[in-house]
Write a protein that holds these residues in place. Structure first.
Motif, mmCIF file in Angstrom:
data_model
loop_
_atom_site.group_PDB
_atom_site.id
_atom_site.type_symbol
_atom_site.label_atom_id
_atom_site.label_comp_id
_atom_site.label_asym_id
_atom_site.label_seq_id
_atom_site.Cartn_x
_atom_site.Cartn_y
_atom_site.Cartn_z
ATOM 1 N N HIS A 478 0.853 -1.191 0.000
ATOM 2 C CA HIS A 478 0.000 0.000 0.000
ATOM 3 C C HIS A 478 0.888 1.240 0.000
ATOM 4 N N VAL A 479 0.649 2.150 -0.915
ATOM 5 C CA VAL A 479 1.546 3.299 -1.120
ATOM 6 C C VAL A 479 1.265 4.397 -0.097
ATOM 7 N N LEU A 480 2.348 4.880 0.533
ATOM 8 C CA LEU A 480 2.280 5.992 1.472
ATOM 9 C C LEU A 480 2.959 7.239 0.934
ATOM 10 N N ASP A 481 3.984 7.072 0.097
ATOM 11 C CA ASP A 481 4.706 8.228 -0.439
ATOM 12 C C ASP A 481 5.535 7.756 -1.632
ATOM 13 N N PHE A 482 5.836 8.672 -2.565
ATOM 14 C CA PHE A 482 6.675 8.312 -3.707
ATOM 15 C C PHE A 482 7.221 9.550 -4.390
ATOM 16 N N ASN A 483 8.311 9.348 -5.118
ATOM 17 C CA ASN A 483 8.877 10.321 -6.043
ATOM 18 C C ASN A 483 9.202 9.579 -7.330
ATOM 19 N N GLY A 484 8.988 10.211 -8.466
ATOM 20 C CA GLY A 484 9.259 9.512 -9.717
ATOM 21 C C GLY A 484 9.537 10.444 -10.870
ATOM 22 N N LYS A 485 9.955 9.863 -11.989
ATOM 23 C CA LYS A 485 10.180 10.611 -13.228
ATOM 24 C C LYS A 485 9.915 9.679 -14.411
ATOM 25 N N ASN A 486 9.832 10.280 -15.597
ATOM 26 C CA ASN A 486 9.521 9.509 -16.810
ATOM 27 C C ASN A 486 8.304 8.619 -16.568
ATOM 28 N N LEU A 487 7.247 9.267 -16.095
ATOM 29 C CA LEU A 487 6.037 8.543 -15.704
ATOM 30 C C LEU A 487 4.966 8.632 -16.786
ATOM 31 N N LYS A 488 4.327 7.515 -17.028
ATOM 32 C CA LYS A 488 3.175 7.455 -17.919
ATOM 33 C C LYS A 488 1.931 7.355 -17.049
ATOM 34 N N ILE A 489 1.030 8.312 -17.180
ATOM 35 C CA ILE A 489 -0.186 8.361 -16.372
ATOM 36 C C ILE A 489 -1.371 8.011 -17.258
ATOM 37 N N GLU A 490 -2.086 6.956 -16.891
ATOM 38 C CA GLU A 490 -3.251 6.509 -17.649
ATOM 39 C C GLU A 490 -4.474 6.540 -16.733
ATOM 40 N N ILE A 491 -5.547 7.127 -17.250
ATOM 41 C CA ILE A 491 -6.762 7.320 -16.454
ATOM 42 C C ILE A 491 -7.947 6.714 -17.189
ATOM 43 N N SER A 492 -8.783 6.000 -16.438
ATOM 44 C CA SER A 492 -9.980 5.378 -17.007
ATOM 45 C C SER A 492 -11.179 5.751 -16.154
ATOM 46 N N GLU A 493 -12.111 6.525 -16.724
ATOM 47 C CA GLU A 493 -13.322 6.876 -15.986
ATOM 48 C C GLU A 493 -14.261 5.676 -15.958
ATOM 49 N N GLN A 494 -14.731 5.333 -14.762
ATOM 50 C CA GLN A 494 -15.628 4.197 -14.579
ATOM 51 C C GLN A 494 -17.078 4.645 -14.718
ATOM 52 N N LYS A 495 -17.813 3.974 -15.581
ATOM 53 C CA LYS A 495 -19.170 4.399 -15.896
ATOM 54 C C LYS A 495 -20.233 3.754 -15.006
ATOM 55 N N SER A 496 -19.896 2.633 -14.378
ATOM 56 C CA SER A 496 -20.891 1.953 -13.545
ATOM 57 C C SER A 496 -20.192 1.228 -12.403
ATOM 58 N N PHE A 497 -20.981 0.783 -11.439
ATOM 59 C CA PHE A 497 -20.449 0.184 -10.213
ATOM 60 C C PHE A 497 -21.270 -1.050 -9.859
ATOM 61 N N GLU A 498 -20.578 -2.136 -9.562
ATOM 62 C CA GLU A 498 -21.230 -3.382 -9.155
ATOM 63 C C GLU A 498 -20.686 -3.802 -7.807
ATOM 64 N N LEU A 499 -21.562 -3.984 -6.848
ATOM 65 C CA LEU A 499 -21.163 -4.408 -5.499
ATOM 66 C C LEU A 499 -21.672 -5.811 -5.236
ATOM 67 N N ASN A 500 -20.758 -6.675 -4.795
ATOM 68 C CA ASN A 500 -21.110 -8.034 -4.410
ATOM 69 C C ASN A 500 -20.723 -8.204 -2.952
ATOM 70 N N ILE A 501 -21.683 -8.566 -2.098
ATOM 71 C CA ILE A 501 -21.409 -8.657 -0.667
ATOM 72 C C ILE A 501 -21.221 -10.111 -0.244
ATOM 73 N N PRO A 502 -20.378 -10.350 0.782
ATOM 74 C CA PRO A 502 -20.187 -11.713 1.291
ATOM 75 C C PRO A 502 -21.492 -12.262 1.864
ATOM 76 N N THR A 503 -21.565 -13.578 1.926
ATOM 77 C CA THR A 503 -22.763 -14.224 2.461
ATOM 78 C C THR A 503 -22.460 -15.058 3.705
ATOM 79 N N ASP A 504 -21.248 -14.935 4.258
ATOM 80 C CA ASP A 504 -20.897 -15.710 5.439
ATOM 81 C C ASP A 504 -21.550 -15.114 6.684
ATOM 82 N N ASP A 505 -21.539 -15.868 7.774
ATOM 83 C CA ASP A 505 -22.205 -15.440 9.007
ATOM 84 C C ASP A 505 -21.593 -14.164 9.569
#
Length: 527
Positions: A478-505
């Motif tokens: 899990h990222v807490l901090d970073f420094n970088g260069k020569n970075l490629k940034i790719e972004i994808s807008e999410q159009k919908s959301f699906e939630l699946n919940i556990p069924t355990d006790d």
């Protein structure tokens, strides 16, 4: 949300079957479809895929999906469990366990037979240069080159669990695919000329079966996903120039496919359903566009941070929902990262491993990633500046975004939790002191993350959330901090959301904190 999940599954099934396609029924465990461009043939294995039981046969179908003759061949002699086929100079060559049999497609007589004593399950066949065919043996991993004139052969490679094979005469390239030792961890390999077979990057592991050339620069690969089947499978379109793959959902148990380059029809034997499905590639791609830009989540963040750490969803099932994302391992044992369809666990020891399909997650969120915005940053930049830059590119403040940042990192700081052991598990905010921190310097890799809106907070976490995975797959967390260069940034807008919940006790009985929305409450009560 559970109702929504059921409806989503139904809609996916409807979507896969609602466009025009031809279905031919009545086969006997069909394994392969092939053609000379005009006539089309289907191999039938009969009752068993590996027994010498003499119940196999070849059928002939029409280009538009009609059964011409169920038992086209053999007219004399027997076939046991025929699989891959190829037509060369009017002869239909068939792989039948430890031998290759050839039939004249006009007279239907047997004109060729070659036993390969060391073979056990010959699987697929392709045309090589004139007078030669290639054949794979799944059990031994051998790839044979057969001279059809002299009936001599040589071994030109060995790749464990090999299955599909196809040759491109224009580029002198041979492509093969495998099932994987665990029937779901297969890969795709390419050989150019006299070179070695090289594994193709950026395609998730699978139970690969058939492979076809779409053109000189792209491939079509069938994927059972795993065995036993999961109710649906995949076709992969792989671009050799960009080394990128696109996944198309299909019905289950699609075996050795055939692609007709003129009509752009895909002929798919559905082995366990005794069908052959004929579909249009462009239509299939259009239908499958719906699965991109959809965020899928398993579990609820408030329940997870409240102590529900026990994994209840196999990551093999998670891969069916996306090839890019984040998650939590079973028993809070580190961090999970999904990249290029593979799932990696970074443990509190600092070690990072690829996980098997049966490994479980307690909460994860994934998408099939396809960027709609890409920028490059060459100069050195720190986390605050980069996230401010990315935030400025997110044009809809209430949308969901997947964000992929790859390149050179002078420093990355990550963390991972050690596993919990005894129930009841502690709330995560009470065990921050147990976190283990890692500092990586001068490394290349990828930040895998999301920016989620306020209204999902509690179901997930609002704002940015990133995990890191090094290019060599040995560093993560899990990222807490970073420094970088020569970075490629790719972004994808999410159009919908699906939630699946556990069924355990544990989830059934979990007590969520009450969150009052006075305005919504008044609307519901009408005052």
């Amino acid at each position: 949300m559970k109702i929504r999940s059921i409806l989503t599954a139904v809609l996916i099934c409807i979507g896969l079957n609602s466009f025009s396609q031809q279905v031919i029924n009545g086969f006997a465990t069909p394994e392969s479809v092939t053609s000379d461009g005009k006539r089309f043939f289907v191999s039938n294995q009969g009752q068993d895929f590996s027994s010498r039981d003499s119940d196999g046969f070849i059928s002939e179908i029409s280009a538009d999906g009609k059964l011409i003759e169920l038992k086209f061949a053999p007219t004399k002699g027997v076939l046991h469990a025929p699989k891959g086929m190829a037509v060369e100079n009017g002869i239909l060559y068939v792989a039948d366990l430890e031998r290759i049999v050839g039939f004249d497609i006009n007279s239907r007589t047997t004109v060729f037979e070659l036993a390969i004593p060391q073979a056990t399950v010959l699987n697929d066949i392709c045309r090589l240069e004139n007078g030669f065919i290639g054949v794979t043996d799944t059990y031994s991993g051998n790839i044979y080159k057969v001279n059809t004139q002299t009936k001599s052969l040589e071994t030109i490679g060995n790749i464990p669990t090999i299955n599909g094979i196809s040759f491109n005469r224009n580029t002198n390239q041979l492509v093969v695919c495998t099932n994987g030792e665990t029937l779901g961890e297969g890969s795709v390999y390419l050989k150019t000329g006299n070179g070695d077979f090289e594994r193709l990057p950026n395609i998730a592991n699978g139970f690969f079966d058939g492979v076809e050339w779409l053109d000189d620069n792209s491939l079509l690969i069938s994927d059972w996903v795993t065995f036993p089947t999961k109710g649906y499978g995949k076709l992969w379109v792989y671009d050799l120039k960009t080394q990128q793959s696109e996944v198309l959902l299909t019905e289950e148990s699609i075996a050795d496919i055939y692609y007709h380059p003129v009509t752009q029809k895909i002929y798919m034997p559905q082995m366990q359903k005794n069908k052959v499905i004929i579909t249009d590639k462009k239509e299939l791609q259009m239908i499958n566009k719906e699965k991109y830009n959809r965020l899928y989540q398993y579990g609820v963040a408030d329940a997870f941070v409240g102590g529900l750490y026990r994994g209840t969803m196999p990551v093999g099932d998670l891969k069916l929902k996306g090839d890019f994302g984040l998650g939590a391992p079973d028993m809070l044992d580190g961090e999970l990262t999904v990249l290029d369809g593979k799932v990696y666990q970074t443990k509190a020891t600092g070690e990072t491993f690829e996980k098997e399909n049966d490994f479980k997650t307690s909460m994860s969120f994934v998408t099939f990633f396809k960027a709609d915005t890409t920028i490059n940053v060459e100069s050195q930049i720190d986390e605050d500046a980069l996230l401010e830059l990315v935030g400025g590119l997110l044009t809809n403040k209430n949308a969901m975004y997947a964000v992929k940042i790859s390149g050179e990192f002078s420093h990355v700081r990550t963390r991972a939790f050690p596993p919990v052991e005894k129930e009841p598990f502690p709330v995560i905010t009470t065990i921050f002191h147990r976190q283990k921190f890692f500092d990586f310097s001068d490394t290349e890799g990828t930040l895998i993350g999301f920016h989620l809106p306020e209204y999902l907070n509690g179901i997930n976490s609002k704002g940015f959330h990133f995990h890191f995975l090094s290019t060599d797959r040995t560093q993560g967390g899990h990222v807490l901090d970073f420094n970088g260069k020569n970075l490629k940034i790719e972004i994808s807008e999410q159009k919908s959301f699906e939630l699946n919940i556990p069924t355990d006790d544990a989830f059934r009985n979990f007590k969520f904190e009450t969150r009052e929305n006075e305005a919504l409450k008044r609307v519901e009560q009408g005052n």
